[in-house]
Design an enzyme around this catalytic site. Structure first.
Site, PDB file in Angstrom:
ATOM      1  N   HIS A 158       5.355  -6.518   5.000  1.00  0.00           N
ATOM      2  CA  HIS A 158       4.804  -6.102   6.282  1.00  0.00           C
ATOM      3  C   HIS A 158       5.696  -5.027   6.866  1.00  0.00           C
ATOM      4  O   HIS A 158       6.906  -5.077   6.715  1.00  0.00           O
ATOM      5  CB  HIS A 158       4.731  -7.297   7.254  1.00  0.00           C
ATOM      6  CG  HIS A 158       3.826  -7.047   8.400  1.00  0.00           C
ATOM      7  ND1 HIS A 158       4.244  -6.408   9.542  1.00  0.00           N
ATOM      8  CD2 HIS A 158       2.510  -7.311   8.559  1.00  0.00           C
ATOM      9  CE1 HIS A 158       3.219  -6.311  10.360  1.00  0.00           C
ATOM     10  NE2 HIS A 158       2.146  -6.836   9.797  1.00  0.00           N
ATOM     11  N   ASP A 174      -2.234 -12.771   5.400  1.00  0.00           N
ATOM     12  CA  ASP A 174      -3.350 -12.687   4.466  1.00  0.00           C
ATOM     13  C   ASP A 174      -3.128 -13.429   3.159  1.00  0.00           C
ATOM     14  O   ASP A 174      -4.045 -13.564   2.363  1.00  0.00           O
ATOM     15  CB  ASP A 174      -3.664 -11.217   4.168  1.00  0.00           C
ATOM     16  CG  ASP A 174      -4.300 -10.565   5.369  1.00  0.00           C
ATOM     17  OD1 ASP A 174      -5.021 -11.278   6.078  1.00  0.00           O
ATOM     18  OD2 ASP A 174      -4.072  -9.376   5.599  1.00  0.00           O
TER      19      ASP A 174
HETATM   20  N1  ACO Z   1       4.505  -5.809  -3.526  1.00  0.00           N
HETATM   21  C1  ACO Z   1       5.493  -5.179  -4.191  1.00  0.00           C
HETATM   22  N2  ACO Z   1       6.364  -4.335  -3.634  1.00  0.00           N
HETATM   23  C2  ACO Z   1       6.215  -4.084  -2.334  1.00  0.00           C
HETATM   24  C3  ACO Z   1       5.194  -4.684  -1.558  1.00  0.00           C
HETATM   25  C4  ACO Z   1       4.337  -5.589  -2.205  1.00  0.00           C
HETATM   26  N3  ACO Z   1       3.354  -6.212  -1.545  1.00  0.00           N
HETATM   27  N4  ACO Z   1       5.297  -4.250  -0.283  1.00  0.00           N
HETATM   28  C5  ACO Z   1       6.311  -3.387  -0.245  1.00  0.00           C
HETATM   29  N5  ACO Z   1       6.894  -3.295  -1.485  1.00  0.00           N
HETATM   30  C6  ACO Z   1       8.090  -2.520  -1.835  1.00  0.00           C
HETATM   31  C7  ACO Z   1       7.794  -1.042  -1.948  1.00  0.00           C
HETATM   32  O1  ACO Z   1       7.444  -0.659  -3.265  1.00  0.00           O
HETATM   33  C8  ACO Z   1       9.096  -0.436  -1.509  1.00  0.00           C
HETATM   34  O2  ACO Z   1      10.023  -0.540  -2.588  1.00  0.00           O
HETATM   35  P1  ACO Z   1      11.145   0.609  -2.802  1.00  0.00           P
HETATM   36  O3  ACO Z   1      12.032   0.515  -1.598  1.00  0.00           O
HETATM   37  O4  ACO Z   1      11.786   0.215  -4.079  1.00  0.00           O
HETATM   38  O5  ACO Z   1      10.394   1.893  -2.889  1.00  0.00           O
HETATM   39  C9  ACO Z   1       9.579  -1.377  -0.408  1.00  0.00           C
HETATM   40  O6  ACO Z   1       8.998  -2.653  -0.744  1.00  0.00           O
HETATM   41  C10 ACO Z   1       9.143  -0.964   0.986  1.00  0.00           C
HETATM   42  O7  ACO Z   1       7.732  -0.819   0.986  1.00  0.00           O
HETATM   43  P2  ACO Z   1       6.878   0.189   1.846  1.00  0.00           P
HETATM   44  O8  ACO Z   1       5.551   0.374   1.224  1.00  0.00           O
HETATM   45  O9  ACO Z   1       7.698   1.405   2.147  1.00  0.00           O
HETATM   46  O10 ACO Z   1       6.730  -0.641   3.182  1.00  0.00           O
HETATM   47  P3  ACO Z   1       5.697  -0.354   4.299  1.00  0.00           P
HETATM   48  O11 ACO Z   1       6.267  -0.931   5.528  1.00  0.00           O
HETATM   49  O12 ACO Z   1       5.305   1.068   4.334  1.00  0.00           O
HETATM   50  O13 ACO Z   1       4.403  -1.170   3.811  1.00  0.00           O
HETATM   51  C11 ACO Z   1       2.713  -2.810   3.591  1.00  0.00           C
HETATM   52  C12 ACO Z   1       3.945  -2.350   4.382  1.00  0.00           C
HETATM   53  C13 ACO Z   1       1.672  -1.673   3.513  1.00  0.00           C
HETATM   54  C14 ACO Z   1       2.045  -3.974   4.333  1.00  0.00           C
HETATM   55  C15 ACO Z   1       3.157  -3.237   2.176  1.00  0.00           C
HETATM   56  O14 ACO Z   1       4.089  -4.294   2.242  1.00  0.00           O
HETATM   57  C16 ACO Z   1       1.986  -3.656   1.278  1.00  0.00           C
HETATM   58  O15 ACO Z   1       1.317  -2.788   0.697  1.00  0.00           O
HETATM   59  N6  ACO Z   1       1.722  -4.996   1.156  1.00  0.00           N
HETATM   60  C17 ACO Z   1       0.619  -5.492   0.411  1.00  0.00           C
HETATM   61  C18 ACO Z   1      -0.656  -5.324   1.202  1.00  0.00           C
HETATM   62  C19 ACO Z   1      -0.760  -6.346   2.305  1.00  0.00           C
HETATM   63  O16 ACO Z   1      -0.588  -7.541   2.098  1.00  0.00           O
HETATM   64  N7  ACO Z   1      -1.136  -5.853   3.494  1.00  0.00           N
HETATM   65  C20 ACO Z   1      -1.372  -6.732   4.653  1.00  0.00           C
HETATM   66  C21 ACO Z   1      -0.458  -6.430   5.783  1.00  0.00           C
HETATM   67  S1  ACO Z   1      -0.721  -7.613   7.044  1.00  0.00           S
HETATM   68  C22 ACO Z   1      -2.118  -7.118   7.849  1.00  0.00           C
HETATM   69  O17 ACO Z   1      -2.548  -6.006   7.818  1.00  0.00           O
HETATM   70  C23 ACO Z   1      -2.780  -8.147   8.656  1.00  0.00           C
END
Ligand code: ACO
Length: 459
Positions: free
Chosen positions: A313, A371
């Site tokens: 998140h 979720d």
């Molecule tokens: N699985 C694997 N790796 C992940 C995930 C994940 N679900 N989420 C983040 N990471 C990793 C990224 O690859 C990144 O790694 P790095 O530092 O080696 O490059 C690091 O964690 C940071 O991730 P970002 O994408 O920069 O974080 P951001 O804050 O932009 O993204 C997000 C947040 C979009 C929610 C992300 O965690 C994601 O895509 N999660 C899965 C989708 C999800 O469950 N969304 C629901 C959110 S809750 C809602 O909307 C109600």
């Protein structure tokens, strides 16, 4: 906003004189630096794609402490609201700032429940969609289309009209979601029933048929009501910011909320529970618990493009308090339905445990979000996967509309207009078209006119 005596001094290495910027304090949470005069004084913009460090507004509605794993609606802990209130009480709280007393609750419930019917003509509008359309596509159209049916609530400068539209949105959203669902499965639409609670009424519109009444099960109603409460608002997330930005142009509330629904559809936001359930089903189909390690290895491989859906998140970097409540609800629902041994639930719990102990997820502060379990609950309730984002949109409508109202009544409200760092071509010289050798010759008929009907449909 509470101005402090603190100032931020910004100095430059390119000869631009240093400037002082005011700092404001929130009630809780980080201070903000007011950069509104930055461009005027220095000719420079700030650069913050994804709003990693930018407060786009001031707000009194929802507060998240991502490190503590805390979520407050108007100051109340989400755990307390989810265990002691119903969804309409949470709606009242978000909209009006206070929880209702008994009389206010009765009046509000009556008001909402007496506005659940939609204009009959909306059914004909619905019939223009293909039956195989994704329900969120249909819902986006229906919500935006409300502006064409409810003309007496479109003046955003009239407080009464705004209130009328807010109640209409909260009241009619379940009806529209159920209509989109019934249309997709080819069943007749079921009209709302005023003697039921908000959530029980939604379930009967989803699951009853003219041949069979829906039998209300209080455990299941309570579970869906909790899903609604947990999704009701979440500060300045992508869809809420979309509603604010769309609304900032002065457009009507239905158009602004339709923009929010469209934004919510994405898999990184509201589409995550659908994507999460699909992920669990895929792991299950490929060998289940035994194959979790292979799946986790794929997630860690950056080239695979695979993410652990329902994890991570932007704001919560410790835990998402909603996820814990959702897991509790998941257990209650499965127990009520005699599905305690549901393989997907077991798979999800094992996957969560493995991920929470894995260095990759720990070091990146990735925890289950709301979720991760909500898809399993909704599936057990009989809600098809494609409807999950519609359920989320139904619940989030009150958050969107409360944030929209706050923006409209904010004396600092302005049209949202971000700037950019331009990295394209500077002014080019020469006459456009003078050097073109292979463009469309003038005088040729519209090229699309010669495309066959079949290929045009796939365009
Ligand atoms: N699985 C694997 N790796 C992940 C995930 C994940 N679900 N989420 C983040 N990471 C990793 C990224 O690859 C990144 O790694 P790095 O530092 O080696 O490059 C690091 O964690 C940071 O991730 P970002 O994408 O920069 O974080 P951001 O804050 O932009 O993204 C997000 C947040 C979009 C929610 C992300 O965690 C994601 O895509 N999660 C899965 C989708 C999800 O469950 N969304 C629901 C959110 S809750 C809602 O909307 C109600």
């Amino acid at each position: 906003m509470n101005a402090t005596n603190e100032k931020a001094t910004l100095s430059f290495s390119d000869g631009t004189p240093a400037i002082e910027l005011p700092i404001y304090k929130g009630v809780v949470g980080p201070d903000v630096i007011d950069i509104r005069k930055l461009y005027g004084q220095t000719g420079k913009f700030t650069y913050d794609p994804g709003f990693m460090s930018t407060a786009s507004c001031n707000s009194k509605i929802t507060y998240i402490d991502g490190d503590k794993g805390e979520l407050l609606y108007r100051g109340y802990q989400i755990q307390d609201l989810a265990t002691n209130c119903d969804f309409l009480e949470s709606c009242y709280l978000l909209l009006k700032g206070e929880l209702p007393n008994a009389t206010q609750k009765k009046e509000f419930d009556d008001l909402v429940m007496h506005h659940t019917m939609v204009h009959e003509q909306m059914q004909f509008f619905l019939r223009g969609f293909r039956r195989d359309a994704h329900p969120v596509a249909v819902l986006t159209g229906l919500v935006g289309g409300m502006a064409a049916f409810y003309h007496d609530g479109l003046d955003i400068n009239d407080a009464h009209q705004r209130e009328v539209s807010q109640i209409r949105l909260i009241a009619k959203m379940p009806t529209l979601v159920a209509m989109a669902y019934k249309y997709s499965v080819g069943q007749p639409m079921i009209y709302p029933k005023n003697n039921l609670s908000y959530t029980a009424n939604f379930m009967q519109m989803m699951f009853a048929t003219p041949c069979e009444e829906y039998k209300v099960n209080e455990v299941l109603v309570r579970a869906l009501d909790r899903i609604f409460i947990l999704h009701a608002d979440h500060e300045q997330n992508a869809s809420t910011s979309t509603v604010r930005l769309a609304g900032s142009s002065g457009t009507n509330p239905f158009a602004a909320i339709a923009a929010g629904v469209a934004c919510l559809w994405g898999p990184a936001h509201g589409g995550a529970n659908e994507a999460c359930l699909q992920m669990l089903e895929e792991i299950q189909a490929n060998g289940g618990v035994e194959k979790i390690d292979d799946f986790i290895a794929k997630v860690k491989d950056k080239n695979s493009g695979v993410r652990l859906m329902g994890f991570g998140h932007r704001v919560y970097k410790n835990f998402d308090p909603r996820a814990k409540l959702m897991r509790e609800t998941c257990y209650e629902v499965l127990k009520e339905l005699g599905l305690e041994n549901d393989p997907l639930f077991k798979l999800a719990m094992t996957l969560e445990k493995i991920a929470l102990e894995d260095e990759y997820f720990v070091s990146r502060k990735l925890y289950p979000n709301v979720d991760f379990y909500s898809g399993i609950v909704q599936r057990a309730l009989g809600i098809p996967t494609e409807m999950f984002t519609c359920i989320f949109a139904l619940a989030r409508t009150v958050g969107w509309i409360s944030q929209w109202e706050e923006m409209i009544t904010d004396s600092e409200y302005k049209i949202g207009r971000p700037r950019q760092l331009f990295v394209g071509s500077p002014t080019r010289t020469g006459t456009p078209g003078a050097n073109i050798t292979c463009g469309v010759p003038t005088g040729l008929v519209n090229p699309a006119a010669s495309i066959s009907v079949t290929s045009r449909e796939t365009i």
